[in-house]
Design a protein around this motif. Structure first.
Motif, PDB file in Angstrom:
ATOM      1  N   LEU A   1      53.090  36.771 -96.069  1.00 31.84           N
ATOM      2  CA  LEU A   1      51.707  37.232 -96.106  1.00 31.84           C
ATOM      3  C   LEU A   1      51.332  37.989 -94.835  1.00 31.84           C
ATOM      4  CD1 LEU A   1      49.926  34.137 -97.701  1.00 31.84           C
ATOM      5  CD2 LEU A   1      50.132  36.415 -98.703  1.00 31.84           C
ATOM      6  N   LEU A   2      51.788  37.526 -93.686  1.00 35.17           N
ATOM      7  CA  LEU A   2      51.455  38.204 -92.435  1.00 35.17           C
ATOM      8  C   LEU A   2      51.980  39.630 -92.424  1.00 35.17           C
ATOM      9  CD1 LEU A   2      51.964  35.304 -89.866  1.00 35.17           C
ATOM     10  CD2 LEU A   2      49.806  36.450 -90.438  1.00 35.17           C
ATOM     11  N   THR A   3      53.131  39.843 -93.040  1.00 30.39           N
ATOM     12  CA  THR A   3      53.669  41.201 -93.146  1.00 30.39           C
ATOM     13  C   THR A   3      52.763  42.065 -94.022  1.00 30.39           C
ATOM     14  OG1 THR A   3      55.946  40.419 -92.857  1.00 30.39           O
ATOM     15  CG2 THR A   3      55.643  42.573 -93.893  1.00 30.39           C
ATOM     16  N   ALA A   4      52.344  41.513 -95.162  1.00 32.74           N
ATOM     17  CA  ALA A   4      51.448  42.245 -96.056  1.00 32.74           C
ATOM     18  C   ALA A   4      50.089  42.481 -95.407  1.00 32.74           C
ATOM     19  CB  ALA A   4      51.281  41.475 -97.367  1.00 32.74           C
ATOM     20  N   ILE A   5      49.634  41.517 -94.628  1.00 31.96           N
ATOM     21  CA  ILE A   5      48.332  41.626 -93.968  1.00 31.96           C
ATOM     22  C   ILE A   5      48.333  42.724 -92.921  1.00 31.96           C
ATOM     23  CG2 ILE A   5      46.824  40.410 -92.334  1.00 31.96           C
ATOM     24  CD1 ILE A   5      47.352  37.860 -94.051  1.00 31.96           C
ATOM     25  N   GLU A   6      49.443  42.914 -92.228  1.00 34.47           N
ATOM     26  CA  GLU A   6      49.537  43.994 -91.249  1.00 34.47           C
ATOM     27  C   GLU A   6      49.251  45.342 -91.901  1.00 34.47           C
ATOM     28  OE1 GLU A   6      53.207  44.046 -89.161  1.00 34.47           O
ATOM     29  OE2 GLU A   6      52.941  42.054 -88.278  1.00 34.47           O
ATOM     30  N   ASP A   7      49.794  45.531 -93.090  1.00 32.87           N
ATOM     31  CA  ASP A   7      49.565  46.785 -93.812  1.00 32.87           C
ATOM     32  C   ASP A   7      48.105  46.914 -94.230  1.00 32.87           C
ATOM     33  OD1 ASP A   7      50.487  49.215 -95.282  1.00 32.87           O
ATOM     34  OD2 ASP A   7      49.845  48.032 -97.016  1.00 32.87           O
ATOM     35  N   VAL A   8      47.520  45.821 -94.720  1.00 31.77           N
ATOM     36  CA  VAL A   8      46.118  45.847 -95.151  1.00 31.77           C
ATOM     37  C   VAL A   8      45.202  46.151 -93.962  1.00 31.77           C
ATOM     38  CG1 VAL A   8      44.235  44.401 -96.021  1.00 31.77           C
ATOM     39  CG2 VAL A   8      46.476  44.335 -97.133  1.00 31.77           C
TER      40      VAL A   8
ATOM     41  N   GLN B   1      38.476  46.316 -99.687  1.00 33.00           N
ATOM     42  CA  GLN B   1      39.621  45.929-100.525  1.00 33.00           C
ATOM     43  C   GLN B   1      39.482  44.455-100.880  1.00 33.00           C
ATOM     44  OE1 GLN B   1      41.674  45.541-102.793  1.00 33.00           O
ATOM     45  NE2 GLN B   1      43.284  46.985-102.183  1.00 33.00           N
ATOM     46  N   ASN B   2      38.787  44.198-101.991  1.00 35.22           N
ATOM     47  CA  ASN B   2      38.582  42.813-102.435  1.00 35.22           C
ATOM     48  C   ASN B   2      39.392  42.490-103.692  1.00 35.22           C
ATOM     49  OD1 ASN B   2      37.175  44.133-104.445  1.00 35.22           O
ATOM     50  ND2 ASN B   2      35.168  43.255-103.923  1.00 35.22           N
ATOM     51  N   LYS B   3      40.477  43.243-103.879  1.00 34.00           N
ATOM     52  CA  LYS B   3      41.384  42.965-104.986  1.00 34.00           C
ATOM     53  C   LYS B   3      42.816  42.822-104.471  1.00 34.00           C
ATOM     54  CE  LYS B   3      38.515  45.222-108.495  1.00 34.00           C
ATOM     55  NZ  LYS B   3      38.464  46.250-109.568  1.00 34.00           N
ATOM     56  N   LEU B   4      42.961  41.984-103.463  1.00 34.25           N
ATOM     57  CA  LEU B   4      44.299  41.775-102.903  1.00 34.25           C
ATOM     58  C   LEU B   4      45.262  41.235-103.944  1.00 34.25           C
ATOM     59  CD1 LEU B   4      43.503  40.223 -99.388  1.00 34.25           C
ATOM     60  CD2 LEU B   4      44.029  42.610 -99.957  1.00 34.25           C
ATOM     61  N   TYR B   5      44.737  40.592-104.988  1.00 32.33           N
ATOM     62  CA  TYR B   5      45.595  40.050-106.048  1.00 32.33           C
ATOM     63  C   TYR B   5      46.350  41.144-106.802  1.00 32.33           C
ATOM     64  CZ  TYR B   5      41.275  41.041-108.659  1.00 32.33           C
ATOM     65  OH  TYR B   5      40.142  41.631-109.178  1.00 32.33           O
ATOM     66  N   GLU B   6      45.936  42.397-106.611  1.00 30.54           N
ATOM     67  CA  GLU B   6      46.639  43.506-107.261  1.00 30.54           C
ATOM     68  C   GLU B   6      47.811  44.034-106.424  1.00 30.54           C
ATOM     69  OE1 GLU B   6      43.695  46.446-108.045  1.00 30.54           O
ATOM     70  OE2 GLU B   6      42.888  45.407-109.823  1.00 30.54           O
ATOM     71  N   LEU B   7      47.899  43.608-105.175  1.00 35.33           N
ATOM     72  CA  LEU B   7      48.939  44.114-104.278  1.00 35.33           C
ATOM     73  C   LEU B   7      50.190  43.234-104.348  1.00 35.33           C
ATOM     74  CD1 LEU B   7      46.800  45.004-101.118  1.00 35.33           C
ATOM     75  CD2 LEU B   7      47.365  46.428-103.096  1.00 35.33           C
ATOM     76  N   PRO B   8      51.386  43.838-104.408  1.00 37.21           N
ATOM     77  CA  PRO B   8      52.626  43.053-104.538  1.00 37.21           C
ATOM     78  C   PRO B   8      52.827  42.008-103.445  1.00 37.21           C
ATOM     79  CG  PRO B   8      53.041  45.395-104.927  1.00 37.21           C
ATOM     80  CD  PRO B   8      51.629  45.292-104.440  1.00 37.21           C
ATOM     81  N   GLY B   9      52.409  42.312-102.220  1.00 35.32           N
ATOM     82  CA  GLY B   9      52.620  41.386-101.118  1.00 35.32           C
ATOM     83  C   GLY B   9      51.827  40.103-101.217  1.00 35.32           C
ATOM     84  N   PHE B  10      50.837  40.065-102.119  1.00 30.66           N
ATOM     85  CA  PHE B  10      49.995  38.888-102.280  1.00 30.66           C
ATOM     86  C   PHE B  10      50.228  38.195-103.625  1.00 30.66           C
ATOM     87  CE2 PHE B  10      48.045  41.619 -99.197  1.00 30.66           C
ATOM     88  CZ  PHE B  10      47.588  40.754 -98.225  1.00 30.66           C
ATOM     89  N   ARG B  11      51.242  38.623-104.352  1.00 30.79           N
ATOM     90  CA  ARG B  11      51.479  38.083-105.691  1.00 30.79           C
ATOM     91  C   ARG B  11      51.747  36.576-105.682  1.00 30.79           C
ATOM     92  NH1 ARG B  11      52.422  38.890-110.854  1.00 30.79           N
ATOM     93  NH2 ARG B  11      54.090  37.793-111.925  1.00 30.79           N
ATOM     94  N   ASP B  12      52.629  36.120-104.793  1.00 34.55           N
ATOM     95  CA  ASP B  12      52.947  34.688-104.751  1.00 34.55           C
ATOM     96  C   ASP B  12      51.705  33.856-104.487  1.00 34.55           C
ATOM     97  OD1 ASP B  12      55.577  35.259-105.243  1.00 34.55           O
ATOM     98  OD2 ASP B  12      56.244  34.983-103.168  1.00 34.55           O
ATOM     99  N   LEU B  13      50.891  34.295-103.525  1.00 36.10           N
ATOM    100  CA  LEU B  13      49.663  33.557-103.227  1.00 36.10           C
ATOM    101  C   LEU B  13      48.706  33.589-104.405  1.00 36.10           C
ATOM    102  CD1 LEU B  13      47.846  32.008-101.274  1.00 36.10           C
ATOM    103  CD2 LEU B  13      46.991  34.225-100.457  1.00 36.10           C
ATOM    104  N   THR B  14      48.601  34.743-105.060  1.00 38.73           N
ATOM    105  CA  THR B  14      47.702  34.865-106.204  1.00 38.73           C
ATOM    106  C   THR B  14      48.053  33.867-107.299  1.00 38.73           C
ATOM    107  OG1 THR B  14      47.304  37.212-105.761  1.00 38.73           O
ATOM    108  CG2 THR B  14      46.867  36.431-107.998  1.00 38.73           C
ATOM    109  N   LEU B  15      49.336  33.704-107.585  1.00 40.72           N
ATOM    110  CA  LEU B  15      49.763  32.743-108.603  1.00 40.72           C
ATOM    111  C   LEU B  15      49.368  31.323-108.226  1.00 40.72           C
ATOM    112  CD1 LEU B  15      53.321  34.168-109.415  1.00 40.72           C
ATOM    113  CD2 LEU B  15      51.265  34.326-110.837  1.00 40.72           C
ATOM    114  N   ARG B  16      49.485  30.993-106.952  1.00 42.72           N
ATOM    115  CA  ARG B  16      49.124  29.644-106.506  1.00 42.72           C
ATOM    116  C   ARG B  16      47.614  29.438-106.531  1.00 42.72           C
ATOM    117  NH1 ARG B  16      53.768  27.832-102.208  1.00 42.72           N
ATOM    118  NH2 ARG B  16      55.338  29.354-102.836  1.00 42.72           N
TER     119      ARG B  16
END
Length: 202
Positions: free
Chosen positions: A33-40, A62-77
């Protein structure tokens, strides 16, 4: 003269329910997530136009982080825990529970958020990606706080305080009803507190 034993039952009606979930394999998840957050953070940043959002947030940009691949695992949880929470609350699930928003919040030194609720939502919450020691937690308020008489307390506990702070712990997720008043007190450290906030409705 009274005889026999008195039957006495104590009930907890209209509770403010808050779920605190320890997410498994959180260290590995947070590293991704920290890697994905750097990009965001490089691409989006709200300007803090409202007094309650004067910190780094993507709530507007950007309030649709659930659409970004880097947040997919968290979105499922998040979805899984949201479904479990509404089942626990006994809410009608004839319509599916779905995410309406998912955004990044970063609190640096001096950053805070005023008391607020999430209108037109059912369940809200956050997941802590980074929460160093002494960074602020989530303060939640009793729905009766402004109506209660300030009676003296022998000892503060969950049934008589007007608010309490749930500590911020990396790898933990907090869920609550969206009408629950909450805030984040000022961060008095030089460390960043990073969380992903979200809303659900039916």
């Amino acid at each position: 003269m009274m005889t026999g034993e008195i039957q006495r039952d104590t009930h907890f009606y209209f509770p403010t329910v808050v779920a605190v979930v320890k997410v498994p394999d959180a260290d590995a998840l947070n590293a991704r997530l920290l890697t994905a957050i750097e990009d965001v953070r490089a691409r989006y940043k709200d300007q803090g136009e409202d007094p309650w959002s004067e910190f780094f947030t993507t709530y507007k940009s950007q309030n649709k982080l659930y659409e970004l691949p880097g947040f997919r695992d968290l979105t499922l949880r998040i979805q899984d825990e949201g479904d479990k929470f509404v089942r626990f609350l006994g809410l009608d699930q004839s319509k599916p529970l779905y995410l309406t928003g998912c955004w990044l919040n970063v609190y640096g030194r001096g950053d805070s958020q005023d008391v607020h609720v999430h209108t037109q939502q059912v369940i809200s919450g956050c997941y802590y990606v980074k929460a160093p020691k002494n960074t602020p937690g989530l303060s939640v308020f009793s729905p009766y706080a402004e109506a209660m008489l300030d009676a003296p307390m022998a000892e503060p506990n969950e049934m008589n305080v007007k608010f309490l702070e749930i500590p911020a712990v990396a790898g933990e997720m907090i869920l609550f009803r969206s009408w629950t008043r909450h805030c984040v007190r000022p961060n008095r450290t030089d460390d960043e507190r990073i969380s992903i906030a979200f809303n659900f409705t039916f």
